[in-house]
Scaffold this motif. Structure first.
Motif, PDB file in Angstrom:
ATOM      1  N   ILE A  76      39.251  46.966  52.155  1.00  0.00           N
ATOM      2  CA  ILE A  76      39.588  47.331  50.778  1.00  0.00           C
ATOM      3  C   ILE A  76      40.770  46.516  50.291  1.00  0.00           C
ATOM      4  O   ILE A  76      40.756  45.965  49.184  1.00  0.00           O
ATOM      5  CB  ILE A  76      39.871  48.847  50.679  1.00  0.00           C
ATOM      6  CG1 ILE A  76      38.590  49.635  50.897  1.00  0.00           C
ATOM      7  CG2 ILE A  76      40.496  49.194  49.338  1.00  0.00           C
ATOM      8  CD1 ILE A  76      38.813  51.123  51.072  1.00  0.00           C
ATOM      9  N   ARG A  77      41.785  46.401  51.109  1.00  0.00           N
ATOM     10  CA  ARG A  77      42.976  45.636  50.705  1.00  0.00           C
ATOM     11  C   ARG A  77      42.662  44.143  50.579  1.00  0.00           C
ATOM     12  O   ARG A  77      43.180  43.474  49.690  1.00  0.00           O
ATOM     13  CB  ARG A  77      44.107  45.863  51.687  1.00  0.00           C
ATOM     14  CG  ARG A  77      44.684  47.275  51.572  1.00  0.00           C
ATOM     15  CD  ARG A  77      45.858  47.473  52.487  1.00  0.00           C
ATOM     16  NE  ARG A  77      46.929  46.544  52.237  1.00  0.00           N
ATOM     17  CZ  ARG A  77      47.907  46.720  51.339  1.00  0.00           C
ATOM     18  NH1 ARG A  77      47.899  47.795  50.593  1.00  0.00           N
ATOM     19  NH2 ARG A  77      48.869  45.833  51.218  1.00  0.00           N
ATOM     20  N   THR A  78      41.797  43.628  51.429  1.00  0.00           N
ATOM     21  CA  THR A  78      41.406  42.224  51.318  1.00  0.00           C
ATOM     22  C   THR A  78      40.700  41.980  49.994  1.00  0.00           C
ATOM     23  O   THR A  78      40.970  40.993  49.308  1.00  0.00           O
ATOM     24  CB  THR A  78      40.496  41.817  52.488  1.00  0.00           C
ATOM     25  OG1 THR A  78      41.182  42.046  53.718  1.00  0.00           O
ATOM     26  CG2 THR A  78      40.089  40.362  52.395  1.00  0.00           C
ATOM     27  N   LEU A  79      39.808  42.879  49.622  1.00  0.00           N
ATOM     28  CA  LEU A  79      39.090  42.719  48.365  1.00  0.00           C
ATOM     29  C   LEU A  79      40.014  42.849  47.156  1.00  0.00           C
ATOM     30  O   LEU A  79      39.927  42.062  46.211  1.00  0.00           O
ATOM     31  CB  LEU A  79      37.948  43.732  48.281  1.00  0.00           C
ATOM     32  CG  LEU A  79      36.768  43.430  49.204  1.00  0.00           C
ATOM     33  CD1 LEU A  79      35.873  44.638  49.335  1.00  0.00           C
ATOM     34  CD2 LEU A  79      35.994  42.242  48.676  1.00  0.00           C
ATOM     35  N   ILE A  80      40.902  43.818  47.171  1.00  0.00           N
ATOM     36  CA  ILE A  80      41.786  44.036  46.011  1.00  0.00           C
ATOM     37  C   ILE A  80      42.807  42.909  45.870  1.00  0.00           C
ATOM     38  O   ILE A  80      42.980  42.348  44.790  1.00  0.00           O
ATOM     39  CB  ILE A  80      42.467  45.412  46.111  1.00  0.00           C
ATOM     40  CG1 ILE A  80      41.436  46.514  45.923  1.00  0.00           C
ATOM     41  CG2 ILE A  80      43.581  45.535  45.082  1.00  0.00           C
ATOM     42  CD1 ILE A  80      41.958  47.907  46.170  1.00  0.00           C
ATOM     43  N   ILE A  81      43.500  42.571  46.950  1.00  0.00           N
ATOM     44  CA  ILE A  81      44.513  41.515  46.884  1.00  0.00           C
ATOM     45  C   ILE A  81      43.861  40.177  46.539  1.00  0.00           C
ATOM     46  O   ILE A  81      44.359  39.426  45.698  1.00  0.00           O
ATOM     47  CB  ILE A  81      45.300  41.435  48.206  1.00  0.00           C
ATOM     48  CG1 ILE A  81      46.133  42.698  48.403  1.00  0.00           C
ATOM     49  CG2 ILE A  81      46.179  40.196  48.243  1.00  0.00           C
ATOM     50  CD1 ILE A  81      46.737  42.828  49.779  1.00  0.00           C
ATOM     51  N   GLY A  82      42.732  39.890  47.163  1.00  0.00           N
ATOM     52  CA  GLY A  82      42.034  38.645  46.865  1.00  0.00           C
ATOM     53  C   GLY A  82      41.542  38.583  45.427  1.00  0.00           C
ATOM     54  O   GLY A  82      41.616  37.541  44.778  1.00  0.00           O
ATOM     55  N   PHE A  83      41.055  39.714  44.911  1.00  0.00           N
ATOM     56  CA  PHE A  83      40.591  39.750  43.524  1.00  0.00           C
ATOM     57  C   PHE A  83      41.734  39.479  42.555  1.00  0.00           C
ATOM     58  O   PHE A  83      41.583  38.714  41.593  1.00  0.00           O
ATOM     59  CB  PHE A  83      39.955  41.107  43.214  1.00  0.00           C
ATOM     60  CG  PHE A  83      39.582  41.276  41.769  1.00  0.00           C
ATOM     61  CD1 PHE A  83      38.464  40.643  41.248  1.00  0.00           C
ATOM     62  CD2 PHE A  83      40.354  42.049  40.928  1.00  0.00           C
ATOM     63  CE1 PHE A  83      38.126  40.785  39.918  1.00  0.00           C
ATOM     64  CE2 PHE A  83      40.026  42.203  39.588  1.00  0.00           C
ATOM     65  CZ  PHE A  83      38.903  41.569  39.084  1.00  0.00           C
ATOM     66  N   VAL A  84      42.890  40.075  42.808  1.00  0.00           N
ATOM     67  CA  VAL A  84      44.040  39.874  41.920  1.00  0.00           C
ATOM     68  C   VAL A  84      44.494  38.414  41.958  1.00  0.00           C
ATOM     69  O   VAL A  84      44.715  37.791  40.905  1.00  0.00           O
ATOM     70  CB  VAL A  84      45.198  40.828  42.301  1.00  0.00           C
ATOM     71  CG1 VAL A  84      46.471  40.460  41.589  1.00  0.00           C
ATOM     72  CG2 VAL A  84      44.814  42.269  41.990  1.00  0.00           C
ATOM     73  N   LEU A  85      44.632  37.847  43.145  1.00  0.00           N
ATOM     74  CA  LEU A  85      45.054  36.455  43.256  1.00  0.00           C
ATOM     75  C   LEU A  85      44.036  35.504  42.632  1.00  0.00           C
ATOM     76  O   LEU A  85      44.395  34.538  41.954  1.00  0.00           O
ATOM     77  CB  LEU A  85      45.308  36.082  44.716  1.00  0.00           C
ATOM     78  CG  LEU A  85      46.489  36.769  45.379  1.00  0.00           C
ATOM     79  CD1 LEU A  85      46.536  36.431  46.859  1.00  0.00           C
ATOM     80  CD2 LEU A  85      47.783  36.396  44.699  1.00  0.00           C
ATOM     81  N   TRP A  86      42.762  35.777  42.853  1.00  0.00           N
ATOM     82  CA  TRP A  86      41.685  34.944  42.307  1.00  0.00           C
ATOM     83  C   TRP A  86      41.698  34.992  40.777  1.00  0.00           C
ATOM     84  O   TRP A  86      41.555  33.970  40.105  1.00  0.00           O
ATOM     85  CB  TRP A  86      40.350  35.440  42.841  1.00  0.00           C
ATOM     86  CG  TRP A  86      39.198  34.526  42.605  1.00  0.00           C
ATOM     87  CD1 TRP A  86      38.486  34.375  41.451  1.00  0.00           C
ATOM     88  CD2 TRP A  86      38.606  33.627  43.540  1.00  0.00           C
ATOM     89  NE1 TRP A  86      37.491  33.455  41.622  1.00  0.00           N
ATOM     90  CE2 TRP A  86      37.543  32.983  42.896  1.00  0.00           C
ATOM     91  CE3 TRP A  86      38.879  33.325  44.872  1.00  0.00           C
ATOM     92  CZ2 TRP A  86      36.744  32.042  43.526  1.00  0.00           C
ATOM     93  CZ3 TRP A  86      38.077  32.394  45.497  1.00  0.00           C
ATOM     94  CH2 TRP A  86      37.034  31.760  44.836  1.00  0.00           C
ATOM     95  N   THR A  87      41.888  36.188  40.227  1.00  0.00           N
ATOM     96  CA  THR A  87      41.891  36.353  38.775  1.00  0.00           C
ATOM     97  C   THR A  87      43.099  35.687  38.139  1.00  0.00           C
ATOM     98  O   THR A  87      42.981  35.022  37.101  1.00  0.00           O
ATOM     99  CB  THR A  87      41.854  37.846  38.413  1.00  0.00           C
ATOM    100  OG1 THR A  87      40.712  38.442  39.041  1.00  0.00           O
ATOM    101  CG2 THR A  87      41.773  38.055  36.924  1.00  0.00           C
ATOM    102  N   VAL A  88      44.266  35.833  38.749  1.00  0.00           N
ATOM    103  CA  VAL A  88      45.473  35.188  38.212  1.00  0.00           C
ATOM    104  C   VAL A  88      45.313  33.663  38.256  1.00  0.00           C
ATOM    105  O   VAL A  88      45.673  32.960  37.299  1.00  0.00           O
ATOM    106  CB  VAL A  88      46.726  35.648  38.989  1.00  0.00           C
ATOM    107  CG1 VAL A  88      47.926  34.789  38.660  1.00  0.00           C
ATOM    108  CG2 VAL A  88      47.007  37.112  38.699  1.00  0.00           C
TER     109      VAL A  88
END
Length: 139
Positions: A76-88
């Motif tokens: 879950i944390r991999t998906l959330i942190i990665g999504f935020v970094l990818w989006t930024v």
């Protein structure tokens, strides 16, 4: 290995996380303007993998063995942190198109980070061991 066991679910959630980032790199979402219908459908696949991984991890987050719960938390944390970094990083392209190289570097770094976390998670799940630091940023 059955997918209904704690080990099977932990391995499956890591595989889905891995597939999310690999497919997001090759088929970015949203697709570029003028892309073919096949590319548009393929770009939505990464979202499907992400939703499947989050759904599976959230359902089994507190059920089952304590070592399996750490794997679901890490996914879950991999998906959330990665999504935020990818989006930024992707938003940088809207600020200035010259920042495309920065976006590419950040995307590659996020993919390498997610792949490393997922592969370590798969190996530890196969051995029925907890992740090293489920709430951490690295491994």
């Amino acid at each position: 290995m059955g997918w209904q066991t704690h080990r099977g679910k932990a391995v499956l959630v890591h595989i889905l996380t891995l597939m999310t980032y690999v497919s997001a790199y090759f088929f970015p979402f949203p697709p570029p303007p003028g892309a073919s219908v096949t590319f548009v459908v393929a770009s939505a696949v990464s979202l499907v993998f992400a939703f499947m991984a989050v759904t599976l991890a959230m359902q089994n987050r507190y059920d089952g063995m304590p070592w399996a719960a750490t794997h679901h938390e890490q996914a879950i944390r991999t998906l959330i942190i990665g999504f935020v970094l990818w989006t930024v990083a992707s938003a940088l392209l809207f600020i200035n198109s010259a920042l495309g190289i920065v976006t590419l570097v950040v995307h590659i770094a996020v993919i390498l980070w997610a792949v490393l976390r997922s592969l370590v998670g798969i190996v530890l799940a196969l051995m029925r061991k907890p992740t090293l630091n489920a709430r951490g940023w690295l491994l």
